[in-house]
Scaffold this active site. Structure first.
Site: not given
Length: 168
Positions: A79, A90-91, A110, A136, A153
Site C-alpha cells: 500500500y 504519510f506511509d 482502521i 483516525y 490508499f
C-alpha cells in the site's frame, strides 16, 4: 557489405529488444503505487460521516480468482497512503519493500481498511478513499495525519492466509 549492415542492424535490434525486456521487467517488479510520485490532492477533506469510496485499479478476471478475502483472513498487502487534501504520502509498504500483514476484520487496522478490503482477489488493486470517521477521526495520527483527514490508499492484495495466487 549488406550482410555486415544486417548484422549491425541485428545487433542493434537485439540491444533494443533486451532494453525493452529490462524496462518491462523493472516496470512489473515495482509496485503499482510509487510513494515518490506526486499524488492527487483535492484541496479538501470529505465529511467525516461520508461513505467509503472503493475504486478498482486492476481487476482480476473471475476465472482467475479462486479465493476472495473475507473477515478473519490473514492478508498480505502492499500500500501507499496519502492525505486527500494535500496529496502528501504519510506511509508506504512499497517504500519499505515489505508487504504489511494483518487479520482482516479484527480491528488491527482502521475501519476503512476492514471494510474496503473485503471480497478482494489476490493481485487485485484498489484505491480506497477513507473519510476520517473510518480512519483516525478528529484526533489524527502523529504529525503526518491531521485530525479530520480524509485518507487515500492504493492497495494491492499479495496473499491470503500465506498463499499467493499461484499457490491456491
Amino acid at each position: 557489405m549488406a550482410k555486415t549492415k544486417l548484422t549491425i542492424s541485428g545487433k542493434l535490434f537485439g540491444a533494443f529488444a533486451i532494453l525493452a525486456i529490462l524496462v518491462q521487467y523493472v516496470d512489473n517488479s515495482m509496485a503499482f503505487s510509487d510513494p515518490n510520485e506526486t499524488k492527487p490532492a483535492s484541496g479538501s477533506d470529505l465529511a467525516k460521516d461520508a461513505k467509503l469510496r472503493i475504486g478498482v485499479l486492476h481487476r482480476v478476471p473471475e476465472n482467475e480468482c479462486n479465493v476472495k478475502s473475507k473477515s478473519g483472513d490473514e492478508l498480505s498487502m502492499h500500500y501507499t497512503g496519502w492525505t486527500r487534501k494535500d496529496g502528501k504520502v504519510f506511509d508506504s509498504s512499497v517504500k519499505r519493500g515489505t508487504p504489511f500483514e494483518f487479520k482482516l476484520g479484527a480491528g488491527m487496522v482502521i475501519q476503512g481498511w476492514d471494510r474496503g478490503l473485503l471480497n478482494m482477489c489476490i493481485g487485485e488493486r484498489r484505491r480506497l478513499t477513507i473519510p476520517s470517521g473510518l480512519g483516525y477521526g478528529d484526533s489524527g495520527a502523529g504529525e503526518s495525519i491531521p485530525g479530520g483527514a480524509t485518507l487515500v490508499f492504493d492497495v494491492e492484495l499479495i496473499k491470503i492466509n500465506g498463499k499467493s495466487r499461484d499457490e491456491l
